[in-house]
Design an enzyme around this catalytic site. Structure first.
Site, PDB file in Angstrom:
ATOM      1  N   GLY A  10       0.835  -1.210   0.000  1.00 33.12           N
ATOM      2  CA  GLY A  10       0.000   0.000   0.000  1.00 33.12           C
ATOM      3  C   GLY A  10       0.861   1.249   0.000  1.00 33.12           C
ATOM      4  O   GLY A  10       2.093   1.171  -0.083  1.00 33.12           O
ATOM      5  N   ILE A  12       1.507   3.741   2.415  1.00 32.79           N
ATOM      6  CA  ILE A  12       2.456   3.938   3.523  1.00 32.79           C
ATOM      7  C   ILE A  12       3.363   2.710   3.666  1.00 32.79           C
ATOM      8  O   ILE A  12       4.572   2.828   3.856  1.00 32.79           O
ATOM      9  CB  ILE A  12       1.721   4.232   4.855  1.00 32.79           C
ATOM     10  CG1 ILE A  12       0.864   5.502   4.711  1.00 32.79           C
ATOM     11  CG2 ILE A  12       2.718   4.391   6.007  1.00 32.79           C
ATOM     12  CD1 ILE A  12       0.036   5.867   5.936  1.00 32.79           C
ATOM     13  N   GLY A  36      -3.767  -2.161  -2.190  1.00 30.65           N
ATOM     14  CA  GLY A  36      -2.327  -2.061  -2.474  1.00 30.65           C
ATOM     15  C   GLY A  36      -2.094  -2.412  -3.934  1.00 30.65           C
ATOM     16  O   GLY A  36      -2.959  -3.000  -4.586  1.00 30.65           O
ATOM     17  N   THR A 102     -12.673  -6.177   7.465  1.00 27.89           N
ATOM     18  CA  THR A 102     -11.224  -6.143   7.229  1.00 27.89           C
ATOM     19  C   THR A 102     -10.500  -5.607   8.456  1.00 27.89           C
ATOM     20  O   THR A 102      -9.492  -6.164   8.895  1.00 27.89           O
ATOM     21  CB  THR A 102     -10.878  -5.217   6.037  1.00 27.89           C
ATOM     22  OG1 THR A 102     -11.676  -5.594   4.934  1.00 27.89           O
ATOM     23  CG2 THR A 102      -9.420  -5.270   5.671  1.00 27.89           C
ATOM     24  N   ALA A 124      -1.410   0.343  13.094  1.00 28.74           N
ATOM     25  CA  ALA A 124      -1.724   1.644  12.498  1.00 28.74           C
ATOM     26  C   ALA A 124      -3.195   1.943  12.735  1.00 28.74           C
ATOM     27  O   ALA A 124      -4.077   1.297  12.183  1.00 28.74           O
ATOM     28  CB  ALA A 124      -1.428   1.615  11.004  1.00 28.74           C
ATOM     29  N   TYR A 156     -15.784   3.357  10.451  1.00 29.78           N
ATOM     30  CA  TYR A 156     -14.329   3.284  10.343  1.00 29.78           C
ATOM     31  C   TYR A 156     -13.692   3.626  11.690  1.00 29.78           C
ATOM     32  O   TYR A 156     -12.831   2.898  12.193  1.00 29.78           O
ATOM     33  CB  TYR A 156     -13.842   4.241   9.254  1.00 29.78           C
ATOM     34  CG  TYR A 156     -12.345   4.233   9.074  1.00 29.78           C
ATOM     35  CD1 TYR A 156     -11.695   3.069   8.677  1.00 29.78           C
ATOM     36  CD2 TYR A 156     -11.587   5.373   9.311  1.00 29.78           C
ATOM     37  CE1 TYR A 156     -10.328   3.053   8.517  1.00 29.78           C
ATOM     38  CE2 TYR A 156     -10.225   5.361   9.149  1.00 29.78           C
ATOM     39  CZ  TYR A 156      -9.588   4.208   8.753  1.00 29.78           C
ATOM     40  OH  TYR A 156      -8.234   4.189   8.609  1.00 29.78           O
ATOM     41  N   LYS A 160     -11.584   1.073  14.120  1.00 30.12           N
ATOM     42  CA  LYS A 160     -10.215   1.358  14.570  1.00 30.12           C
ATOM     43  C   LYS A 160     -10.149   1.404  16.094  1.00 30.12           C
ATOM     44  O   LYS A 160      -9.135   1.041  16.697  1.00 30.12           O
ATOM     45  CB  LYS A 160      -9.738   2.688  13.965  1.00 30.12           C
ATOM     46  CG  LYS A 160      -9.350   2.552  12.495  1.00 30.12           C
ATOM     47  CD  LYS A 160      -8.113   1.679  12.371  1.00 30.12           C
ATOM     48  CE  LYS A 160      -7.691   1.462  10.942  1.00 30.12           C
ATOM     49  NZ  LYS A 160      -6.540   0.545  10.839  1.00 30.12           N
TER      50      LYS A 160
END
Ligand code: UDP
Length: 327
Positions: A10, A12, A36, A102, A124, A156, A160
């Site tokens: 990807g 980063i 990616g 995911t 991350a 999202y 996270k």
């Protein structure tokens, strides 16, 4: 270090792989190439070709939910940078099931595998977890303020947050060394505008001579960090023993409104300053979409722990993005 990067093809992840390889570390990337791209690591494959029993760079095209593959890769590394995730506001709004599954199942799989071999894990996370909080700048221990579950954008942030809770639980309950990194808007070469990110979109629109599409009134602001600075922060945290079990903001503190960013892009690319079109959020994303008005990190914690701070300016960021878009 023997390093495993999930999502290493990807935006980063590929920059991180390059930086670690340049420092002499062994790097393995696992990426299912959903967002990616092989193109991102093509240069790495050329520079560090796989040969011998202990290749410096290895690449697995697979999902992190493939337990057998992940177990084997985790058994062969000291540190895992877990970057594989669904990202990009457009992708998140359009594919909420994929986003939640995911992000949550992927992180669970990585933590379970890491625990078997006691590998250190850098997770991350994202500035999205601050939601629409308004105590600017955001500090790691601030309360979070999210919108209702009926608005898919917040899935999202919530996914996270579950990742963060889970990682910290593995640390506290099982002693797994984890570090959580909340990345704020990161930009640079190889970022695609396909999933919504504003800077590559503006640059591509400007280079094609199209109008730059500013969502809302353009008065919302962000701080943009060069991906090379983000990668330095990630490596500094992986190398900092005191960072284990902690959460860190990583971002720039140089704030700019989206309208000013559009003007800057037009200015740098020599475009007509009037070439801006305002688009309502409903049209851009979905009815009832909620945006963050302002987002600025407090980066004193990472500065204290590792001495890291951003080094590259907005001008340097734009120059690099424009150059890479013209390749
Ligand atoms: N944005 C915009 N035009 C675009 C894409 C994004 O005006 O083509 C705005 C978006 O509404 C947000 C800001 O730019 O206010 C940053 O968007 P991005 O998706 O890059 O990151 P976010 O901070 O929302 O995660």
């Amino acid at each position: 270090m023997r390093v495993l990067i999930t999502g290493g093809a990807g935006f980063i992840g590929s920059h991180l792989a390059e930086a670690l390889l340049s420092q002499g570390h062994q790097v393995t990337v696992i990426d299912d190439l959903s967002t990616g791209r092989f193109k991102n690591i093509e240069g790495i494959v050329r520079r560090w070709p796989a040969s011998g029993d202990q290749p410096t760079f290895r690449f697995a095209i697979d999902s992190i939910t493939n337990e057998v593959v992940l177990d084997r890769l985790a058994s062969e590394c000291d540190v895992i940078f877990h970057l594989a995730a669904a990202v990009g506001v457009k992708l998140i709004v359009e594919n909420p099931v994929r986003t939640i599954e995911t992000n949550v199942m992927g992180t669970e799989a990585v933590l379970k595998a890491a625990l078997r071999y006691r590998a250190k894990v850098l997770i991350a996370s994202s500035s999205e977890v601050y939601g629409k909080g308004n105590s600017i700048p955001f500090r790691e221990d601030d309360d979070v303020v999210l919108g209702p579950t009926s608005r898919s954008r917040w899935s999202y942030a919530a996914s996270k947050m579950v990742d963060e809770f889970l990682a910290l639980a593995y640390y506290r309950e099982k002693g797994l060394p984890v570090v959580i990194v909340r990345l704020f808007n990161t930009v640079g070469p190889r970022q695609t505008g396909q999933y919504g990110m504003v800077v590559p979109r503006f640059v591509q629109q400007a280079l094609r001579g199209e109008k730059l599409k500013v969502y809302g009134d353009g008065g919302q602001s962000r701080c943009f960090l060069h991906v090379r600075d983000a990668v330095k922060a990630l490596i500094s945290l992986a190398e900092c023993p005191g960072a284990v079990g902690e959460v860190f903001n990583v971002g720039s503190t140089d704030e700019i409104t989206i309208l000013d960013m559009a003007r800057k892009v037009l200015n740098v690319t020599g475009g007509d300053p009037g070439r801006i079109e305002y688009v309502s959020y409903d049209q851009a994303y979905a009815a009832g979409f909620e945006d963050m008005r302002q987002r600025v990190p407090d980066i004193s914690k990472i500065r204290t722990y590792t001495g890291w701070e951003p080094g590259l300016s907005l001008e340097e960021i734009l120059r690099d993005v424009i150059e890479s878009c013209m390749d």
